[in-house]
Design an enzyme around this catalytic site. Structure first.
Site, PDB file in Angstrom:
ATOM      1  N   CYS A   1      16.298 -38.258   0.129  1.00 48.01           N
ATOM      2  CA  CYS A   1      17.418 -38.475   1.047  1.00 48.01           C
ATOM      3  C   CYS A   1      16.928 -39.146   2.330  1.00 48.01           C
ATOM      4  CB  CYS A   1      18.105 -37.154   1.362  1.00 48.01           C
ATOM      5  SG  CYS A   1      19.513 -37.314   2.489  1.00 48.01           S
TER       6      CYS A   1
ATOM      7  N   CYS B   1      21.055 -30.401   0.916  1.00 50.99           N
ATOM      8  CA  CYS B   1      22.156 -30.785   1.802  1.00 50.99           C
ATOM      9  C   CYS B   1      23.463 -31.073   1.079  1.00 50.99           C
ATOM     10  CB  CYS B   1      21.742 -31.990   2.639  1.00 50.99           C
ATOM     11  SG  CYS B   1      21.051 -33.368   1.693  1.00 50.99           S
TER      12      CYS B   1
END
Length: 361
Positions: free
Chosen positions: A96, A191
């Site tokens: 990410c 997340c």
């Protein structure tokens, strides 16, 4: 200085903004929306965005929500599911940072500013005119292992305003300055999942495939699993076995078998050699072709502990780490992160493979 500040709704990024404002910078706040809206995740984005709006209003700063949802699915989530399906252990947070926060965001918005700032616990260090990724002063919160795949260009455009502070100081500043999220709990887990359980997410996309759990020493079947992709090397919890503790020590992907060994002190859950492939050096190769048993510190998982060992080059992007102590749960697919011997600079990382290495006595 004009700065794009990435804000999450958490206390760390809020204090980072407070510090940058005190230094007199010109900030524009950005929240990156990555959770999918198709029911595949339960990201608490709306609550986070509302908190970010409070922070922006508090400081009188412009604030934008930018969407990288499809890009996240095409890169990070695809990588995660593909890796799990191959029987490996992924690290979505590393990807990410590399692909989304400092990849697509930088290409579309961040490059318009002098710097991009985040609330990561890391630092920027300069040595002999070269910029390096430095560890945070708080070893428990240090996040350099999540940043160990970023590029040199990405690093040179970053700022980590709170990396030189311990977490307790960050929380203290948030409380003393009455930030609206001063008492908000730190987020946990991956997340994009929000409140969804990781195994539920994997089941939703890969389904189940029952198979045997086998005691590796005896070859005896002692239980059944729902699919090898729910388990990782070194795992203890969630096996549903009695008489333990039991640890996952091996997986046979072709036959869908999970092998376990019993006991806290079972040697089969430990190893000393980590074979790394696709090695990535953030600021260039610090060791060169003559890298033979170079003293380093390393991590093989997110942990406050830096482990001592040596690094040896086998090929241009192929290395192995020999640890000075036993390492629990060396999981293929995870990243071996390499630091200098003082654990002050993160040099980069490589992917841990399942290749067996045998060194001469």
């Amino acid at each position: 200085m004009k700065i794009a500040a990435l804000i999450s709704g958490g206390v760390d990024s809020a204090v980072a903004i407070h510090k940058l404002m005190e230094e007199g910078h010109d900030l524009h706040l950005f929240y990156i929306r990555i959770g999918m809206d198709d029911g595949s995740s339960d990201c608490s984005a709306e609550e986070d965005i509302e908190m970010c709006q409070y922070i922006a209003q508090r400081f009188g700063l412009p604030f934008d929500v930018v969407s990288l949802q499809q890009e996240y699915w095409d890169t990070v989530m695809d990588y995660t599911l593909r890796t799990v399906r191959e029987g490996l252990t992924p690290n979505p947070d590393i990807m990410c940072n590399k692909m989304i926060k400092f990849g697509y965001f930088e290409q579309r918005w961040g490059h318009l500013f002098d710097k991009t700032a985040t609330g990561h616990y890391a630092t920027i260090r300069e040595r002999d005119g070269i910029t390096y990724l430095g560890t945070g002063v708080d070893p428990v919160k240090d996040q350099t292992d999540f940043l160990a795949q970023i590029s040199y260009d990405q690093l040179c455009h970053l700022m980590f305003p709170i990396g030189d502070m311990p977490k307790a100081k960050v929380r203290e500043i948030a409380i003393s300055t009455a930030l609206p999220n001063a008492y908000r709990r730190d987020s946990q887990g991956i997340c994009f999942l929000g409140k969804i359980d990781y195994n539920d997410f994997i089941r939703q996309h890969l389904g189940t495939r029952p198979g045997p759990i086998v005691e590796i020493e005896t070859g005896k079947k002692i239980g059944e699993h729902r699919g090898y992709w729910f388990h990782t090397i070194g795992q203890r919890k969630g096996l549903g076995l009695s008489g333990g503790p039991w640890y996952v020590v091996k997986k046979n992907v072709a036959d869908n078998v999970v092998y376990v060994s019993r006991g806290y002190d079972t040697e089969r859950q430990y190893g000393r050699l980590l074979h790394l492939d696709e090695m990535h050096w953030i600021s260039g190769d610090p060791f060169g072709e003559e890298c033979q048993a170079v003293p380093i510190m390393f991590k093989n998982r997110h942990s406050p502990e830096f482990l001592p060992g040596t690094l040896t080059r086998l090929a241009p992007r192929e290395y192995f780490i020999e640890s000075e102590q036993k390492v629990q749960g060396i999981a293929p697919g995870q990243f071996g992160v390499v630091y200098d011997r003082e654990a002050s600079i993160c040099y980069g990382s490589g992917i841990i493979t399942g290749r067996a290495l045998h060194l001469p006595n």
